[in-house]
Write an enzyme that holds these catalytic residues in place. Structure first.
Site, PDB file in Angstrom:
ATOM      1  N   ASP A   1       5.882   5.421  -5.813  1.00 25.25           N
ATOM      2  CA  ASP A   1       6.068   4.066  -5.266  1.00 25.25           C
ATOM      3  C   ASP A   1       7.542   3.650  -5.260  1.00 25.25           C
ATOM      4  O   ASP A   1       7.885   2.487  -5.512  1.00 25.25           O
ATOM      5  CB  ASP A   1       5.229   3.033  -6.043  1.00 25.25           C
TER       6      ASP A   1
ATOM      7  N   SER B   1       4.302  -3.956   0.284  1.00 27.97           N
ATOM      8  CA  SER B   1       5.531  -3.312   0.764  1.00 27.97           C
ATOM      9  C   SER B   1       5.198  -2.030   1.504  1.00 27.97           C
ATOM     10  O   SER B   1       4.276  -1.312   1.116  1.00 27.97           O
ATOM     11  CB  SER B   1       6.431  -2.903  -0.418  1.00 27.97           C
TER      12      SER B   1
ATOM     13  N   ASN C   1       4.631   4.893   3.039  1.00 30.32           N
ATOM     14  CA  ASN C   1       3.506   4.525   2.179  1.00 30.32           C
ATOM     15  C   ASN C   1       3.398   3.011   2.144  1.00 30.32           C
ATOM     16  O   ASN C   1       4.386   2.306   2.300  1.00 30.32           O
ATOM     17  CB  ASN C   1       3.750   5.054   0.758  1.00 30.32           C
TER      18      ASN C   1
ATOM     19  N   HIS D   1       2.114  -0.125  -0.340  1.00 26.71           N
ATOM     20  CA  HIS D   1       1.809  -0.389  -1.746  1.00 26.71           C
ATOM     21  C   HIS D   1       1.550  -1.888  -1.922  1.00 26.71           C
ATOM     22  O   HIS D   1       2.286  -2.706  -1.363  1.00 26.71           O
ATOM     23  CB  HIS D   1       2.986   0.061  -2.623  1.00 26.71           C
TER      24      HIS D   1
HETATM   25  C1  GAR Z   1      -4.293  -0.524  -0.399  1.00 29.39           C
HETATM   26  O1  GAR Z   1      -4.270  -1.777  -1.021  1.00 29.39           O
HETATM   27  C2  GAR Z   1      -2.975   0.187  -0.612  1.00 29.39           C
HETATM   28  O2  GAR Z   1      -1.874  -0.672  -0.624  1.00 29.39           O
HETATM   29  C3  GAR Z   1      -3.202   0.810  -1.964  1.00 29.39           C
HETATM   30  O3  GAR Z   1      -4.525   1.274  -1.897  1.00 29.39           O
HETATM   31  C4  GAR Z   1      -5.272   0.408  -1.068  1.00 29.39           C
HETATM   32  C5  GAR Z   1      -6.039   1.252  -0.076  1.00 29.39           C
HETATM   33  O4  GAR Z   1      -6.939   0.464   0.635  1.00 29.39           O
HETATM   34  N1  GAR Z   1      -2.253   1.844  -2.223  1.00 29.39           N
HETATM   35  C6  GAR Z   1      -1.689   2.068  -3.404  1.00 29.39           C
HETATM   36  O5  GAR Z   1      -1.973   1.429  -4.410  1.00 29.39           O
HETATM   37  C7  GAR Z   1      -0.655   3.180  -3.433  1.00 29.39           C
HETATM   38  N2  GAR Z   1       0.088   3.162  -4.624  1.00 29.39           N
HETATM   39  P1  GAR Z   1      -7.547   0.968   2.013  1.00 29.39           P
HETATM   40  O6  GAR Z   1      -8.174   2.319   1.752  1.00 29.39           O
HETATM   41  O7  GAR Z   1      -8.569  -0.064   2.360  1.00 29.39           O
HETATM   42  O8  GAR Z   1      -6.430   1.029   3.011  1.00 29.39           O
END
Ligand code: GAR
Length: 316
Positions: free
Chosen positions: A146, A137, A108, A110
């Site tokens: 997470d 991360s 994943n 984050h």
């Molecule tokens: C990203 O910033 C990712 O790190 C976050 O969602 C966004 C997705 O953007 N994920 C989390 O917060 C997971 N806990 P994207 O759809 O443009 O890749």
């Protein structure tokens, strides 16, 4: 190069998925994306993937319980032949069952320097806490949100006057650098001889009275003062394979195994019919199965007295 098949799960824009997908187009990238799935059939990222010829699947979770929805997604992933899952902005808490099925094979990304700022609103939390440095991360997924071992991070400086949006935009750029690199490194470790030897060593030395020696340059495991029950063959005479050699009953079993899966099982040169080679470098090794093979091989060479002792202990 055989490329490791990866399924990506998204819920929204899918820019991290796109970063993984475009990186996968580079000739030396060790993985390829075989499915992009979403709990949101309208997710923008599904269109990006489809435009690049990657199979997509969207199934809303609305009206389904968590376990059932995860089962549907799991089926899609396995049907696509993926052996790894990359969560890329998949905003669903996963069921314990699903996490267990992909234990050690699900990553994943984050947007924080974990263990700091798990969950949502990470950027605002970092700004509120007057952090000078934020970041992102990539970690292995475990049952806790997470959580799980961090595989890599990139720090991003917080600028004076940063808002959650401006910081998020720069962290995203860092995310796009981090994820493809870490995923590539992670899938490659499964074909890396050093990693494979380490896995076999753990399993072999867990057998009673086992010890390790070097035999003809191969890590070799035997019973102290007794016979050998496992070897790791690494590029033996330039055959390019990393494999476990274990005892079997004879030519018939050897033939049957090779017939059942000629890519995985082979007749090891110079070892005869009493041994079989099991490739460990195909990227989909089932380590529980390897553990069973090692235990069976140990039993085949263990002095009766010692094997009996183990049976008594197991019955206890
Ligand atoms: C990203 O910033 C990712 O790190 C976050 O969602 C966004 C997705 O953007 N994920 C989390 O917060 C997971 N806990 P994207 O759809 O443009 O890749």
């Amino acid at each position: 190069m055989t490329k490791t098949k990866v399924a990506v799960l998204i819920s929204g824009a899918g820019t991290n998925m796109a970063a993984l997908l475009y990186a996968a187009k580079l000739p030396d990238c060790p993985y390829k994306i075989v499915l992009v799935a979403s709990n949101n059939p309208e997710a923008e990222g599904l269109n990006i993937a489809a435009a690049e010829g990657v199979p997509t699947y969207g199934k809303s979770h609305v009206g389904l319980n968590r376990v059932d929805h995860d089962l549907i997604i799991h089926d899609q992933i396995t049907q696509a032949g993926a052996t790894y899952v990359a969560l890329a902005g998949y905003m669903r808490i996963l069921s314990r069952d699903f996490v267990e099925k992909w234990d050690g094979r699900m990553l994943n990304i984050h947007p924080s320097l974990l263990p700091k700022y798990k969950g949502l609103n990470t950027h605002q939390s970092a700004i509120n806490a007057k952090e000078c440095v934020a970041g992102c991360s990539v970690h292995l997924v475990t049952a806790e949100l997470d959580d799980g071992p961090v595989l890599g991070q990139i720090e991003v400086t917080v600028l004076p006057g940063d808002t959650a949006e401006s910081l998020a935009a720069r962290v995203k750029m860092a995310e796009h650098q981090l994820y493809p690199k870490i995923l590539a490194e992670y899938v490659v470790r499964e074909t890396n001889p050093e990693y494979l030897i380490l896995q076999v060593r753990k399993l072999a030395l867990a057998q009673p009275e086992a010890h390790e020696v070097l035999s003809h340059g191969m890590p070799c495991f035997g019973i102290i003062g007794g016979k050998k029950f496992a070897y790791v063959s690494v590029d033996h005479h330039g055959d390019g394979k990393t494999a476990l050699l274990v005892k079997i009953s004879g030519a018939e079993e050897q033939g049957m195994l090779i017939d059942s899966d000629g890519e995985r099982y082979y007749r090891p040169a110079y070892f005869g019919d009493g041994w079989v080679g099991i490739r460990l470098d195909l990227g989909d090794t089932d380590w529980n199965h390897v553990g069973d093979w090692i235990a069976k091989s140990w039993r085949a060479v263990a002095p009766k007295k010692l094997a009996k002792l183990m049976d008594v202990a197991a019955d206890f």
